[in-house]
Design an enzyme around this catalytic site. Structure first.
Site, PDB file in Angstrom:
ATOM      1  N   ASN A 112       0.865  -1.180   0.000  1.00 53.79           N
ATOM      2  CA  ASN A 112       0.000   0.000   0.000  1.00 53.79           C
ATOM      3  C   ASN A 112       0.902   1.231   0.000  1.00 53.79           C
ATOM      4  O   ASN A 112       1.522   1.549   1.013  1.00 53.79           O
ATOM      5  CB  ASN A 112      -0.880  -0.033   1.259  1.00 53.79           C
ATOM      6  CG  ASN A 112      -1.726   1.219   1.420  1.00 53.79           C
ATOM      7  OD1 ASN A 112      -1.805   2.047   0.509  1.00 53.79           O
ATOM      8  ND2 ASN A 112      -2.367   1.347   2.571  1.00 53.79           N
TER       9      ASN A 112
ATOM     10  N   LYS B 135       0.000   4.232  -0.214  1.00 53.03           N
ATOM     11  CA  LYS B 135      -0.668   5.392   0.403  1.00 53.03           C
ATOM     12  C   LYS B 135      -0.466   6.629  -0.480  1.00 53.03           C
ATOM     13  O   LYS B 135      -0.421   6.484  -1.702  1.00 53.03           O
ATOM     14  CB  LYS B 135      -0.132   5.602   1.828  1.00 53.03           C
ATOM     15  CG  LYS B 135      -0.214   4.308   2.652  1.00 53.03           C
ATOM     16  CD  LYS B 135       0.085   4.480   4.105  1.00 53.03           C
ATOM     17  CE  LYS B 135      -0.046   3.132   4.807  1.00 53.03           C
ATOM     18  NZ  LYS B 135       0.148   3.221   6.258  1.00 53.03           N
TER      19      LYS B 135
ATOM     20  N   HIS C  64      -9.334   1.294   5.259  1.00 54.86           N
ATOM     21  CA  HIS C  64      -8.054   1.481   5.965  1.00 54.86           C
ATOM     22  C   HIS C  64      -8.278   2.451   7.122  1.00 54.86           C
ATOM     23  O   HIS C  64      -9.062   3.395   6.996  1.00 54.86           O
ATOM     24  CB  HIS C  64      -7.005   2.009   4.997  1.00 54.86           C
ATOM     25  CG  HIS C  64      -5.612   1.945   5.542  1.00 54.86           C
ATOM     26  ND1 HIS C  64      -5.153   2.829   6.479  1.00 54.86           N
ATOM     27  CD2 HIS C  64      -4.606   1.078   5.312  1.00 54.86           C
ATOM     28  CE1 HIS C  64      -3.898   2.507   6.799  1.00 54.86           C
ATOM     29  NE2 HIS C  64      -3.552   1.456   6.094  1.00 54.86           N
TER      30      HIS C  64
ATOM     31  N   GLU D 125      -6.619   4.828   8.082  1.00 51.41           N
ATOM     32  CA  GLU D 125      -6.351   6.223   7.707  1.00 51.41           C
ATOM     33  C   GLU D 125      -7.558   6.848   7.019  1.00 51.41           C
ATOM     34  O   GLU D 125      -7.809   8.044   7.142  1.00 51.41           O
ATOM     35  CB  GLU D 125      -5.091   6.283   6.830  1.00 51.41           C
ATOM     36  CG  GLU D 125      -3.840   6.022   7.674  1.00 51.41           C
ATOM     37  CD  GLU D 125      -2.674   5.403   6.922  1.00 51.41           C
ATOM     38  OE1 GLU D 125      -2.690   5.382   5.679  1.00 51.41           O
ATOM     39  OE2 GLU D 125      -1.743   4.917   7.600  1.00 51.41           O
TER      40      GLU D 125
ATOM     41  N   GLU E 206      -4.950  -4.760  10.789  1.00 53.18           N
ATOM     42  CA  GLU E 206      -3.936  -3.728  10.962  1.00 53.18           C
ATOM     43  C   GLU E 206      -4.181  -2.975  12.266  1.00 53.18           C
ATOM     44  O   GLU E 206      -4.998  -2.046  12.306  1.00 53.18           O
ATOM     45  CB  GLU E 206      -3.982  -2.727   9.794  1.00 53.18           C
ATOM     46  CG  GLU E 206      -3.702  -3.340   8.443  1.00 53.18           C
ATOM     47  CD  GLU E 206      -3.140  -2.307   7.466  1.00 53.18           C
ATOM     48  OE1 GLU E 206      -2.165  -2.649   6.789  1.00 53.18           O
ATOM     49  OE2 GLU E 206      -3.648  -1.179   7.391  1.00 53.18           O
TER      50      GLU E 206
ATOM     51  N   GLY F 210       3.161   2.264  10.775  1.00 54.63           N
ATOM     52  CA  GLY F 210       4.174   3.301  10.620  1.00 54.63           C
ATOM     53  C   GLY F 210       4.932   3.635  11.888  1.00 54.63           C
ATOM     54  O   GLY F 210       5.613   4.661  11.959  1.00 54.63           O
TER      55      GLY F 210
ATOM     56  N   SER G 236       3.915  -2.174  10.268  1.00 45.85           N
ATOM     57  CA  SER G 236       5.363  -2.259  10.490  1.00 45.85           C
ATOM     58  C   SER G 236       5.965  -3.608  10.085  1.00 45.85           C
ATOM     59  O   SER G 236       6.895  -4.078  10.733  1.00 45.85           O
ATOM     60  CB  SER G 236       5.708  -1.919  11.945  1.00 45.85           C
ATOM     61  OG  SER G 236       5.329  -0.578  12.232  1.00 45.85           O
TER      62      SER G 236
HETATM   63  P1  13P Z   1       3.414   0.340   7.573  1.00 45.67           P
HETATM   64  O1  13P Z   1       3.876  -0.961   6.934  1.00 45.67           O
HETATM   65  O2  13P Z   1       4.139   1.528   7.029  1.00 45.67           O
HETATM   66  O3  13P Z   1       3.377   0.260   9.038  1.00 45.67           O
HETATM   67  O4  13P Z   1       1.882   0.541   7.082  1.00 45.67           O
HETATM   68  C1  13P Z   1       0.991  -0.498   7.225  1.00 45.67           C
HETATM   69  C2  13P Z   1      -0.260  -0.138   6.489  1.00 45.67           C
HETATM   70  O5  13P Z   1      -0.991   0.736   6.917  1.00 45.67           O
HETATM   71  C3  13P Z   1      -0.552  -0.853   5.254  1.00 45.67           C
HETATM   72  O6  13P Z   1      -1.854  -0.586   4.815  1.00 45.67           O
END
Ligand code: 13P
Length: 249
Positions: free
Chosen positions: A9, A11, A93, A95, A163, A169, A209
């Protein structure tokens, strides 16, 4: 058997120049033994699809609208993603739940639209740190699942990504036992709702992560069928470490 899946992803990251990372990945993995999916920003989707066209690598979207077309400025339909070369779309997601106030019922409507269009829906669930500390993790995940996963789901059109919000992150990862507990719970819930056959065929991804250094341990956990990777999917070399770990799992 569930086919393993390494999904990236990107983003809101990636300009034209970053397609070079995808070209590198395409040269390294013309026909990986696991599914490999990259979800770039919508602006790069069509070119990303062309970049991996001669390989088994697939591309996907990061969101779609619940309607097929119409007066929705700035939005993208599931059919448009398919038309641009996508085979899947990430939905719900954390976010998007946070930045755009998406609720379970919104995500369910989007997932229905995605499935109707012929896309796989990767539906994300996960608890906040406060919810985990209050021992509410499984309640939260159960509620998100019943609210956001549509009835028409099958092993073909649904993928669930766990997640934990506090692991995204941050470099923090739940213990392997914690990951296993949630994935086993998700599997049981799916079997109860859709029957054993369908419930067992849905792929479950862990996200938060995931790096080349911890991927192998995570992939050894029961009911982990792959990963949804943010930061470490942006560089071909990093993502390759995760694909390799999954291929060897
Ligand atoms: P990270 O791998 O950067 O922690 O992000 C995970 C994520 O949100 C994938 O959708």
């Amino acid at each position: 058997m569930r086919r393993k899946l390494a999904a990236g992803n990107w983003k809101m990251n990636g300009m034209s120049a970053e397609l070079e990372e995808l070209s590198t990945l395409a040269r390294m993995y013309p026909s990986p033994t696991v599914d490999v999916l990259i979800c770039p920003p919508a602006t790069l989707l069509y070119r990303a699809a062309s970049t991996v066209q001669a390989t088994d690598i697939q591309v996907g979207g990061q969101d779609c609208h619940a309607n097929t077309s119409g007066a929705h400025t700035g939005d993208i339909s599931a059919g448009m993603l398919l038309d641009a070369g996508a085979s899947a779309v990430i939905l719900g997601h954390s976010e998007r739940r946070e930045d755009h106030g998406e609720q379970n019922e919104d995500i369910r409507a989007k997932a229905r639209a995605a499935m109707d269009a012929g896309l796989k829906a990767i539906i994300c669930v996960g608890e906040s740190l406060e919810q985990r500390e209050a021992a509410n993790t499984l309640d939260i995940i159960g509620g998100q699942m019943s609210g956001s996963i549509p009835d028409q789901s099958t092993g073909e059109n649904l993928i669930v990504a766990y997640e934990p919000i506090w692991a995204i992150g941050t470099g923090k990862v739940p213990t392997l036992d914690e990951i296993g507990e949630v994935h086993d719970f998700i599997r049981t819930r799916l079997e109860r709702r859709f029957g054993e056959g369908v419930g067992r065929s849905v792929r479950l991804l862990y996200g938060g992560s995931v790096k080349p250094g911890n991927a192998a341990d995570i992939f050894a956990v029961s009911n982990v069928d792959g990963a949804l990777v943010g930061g470490a999917s942006l560089k071909a070399q990093d993502f390759a470490g995760i694909i390799d770990a999954l291929q060897n799992a």
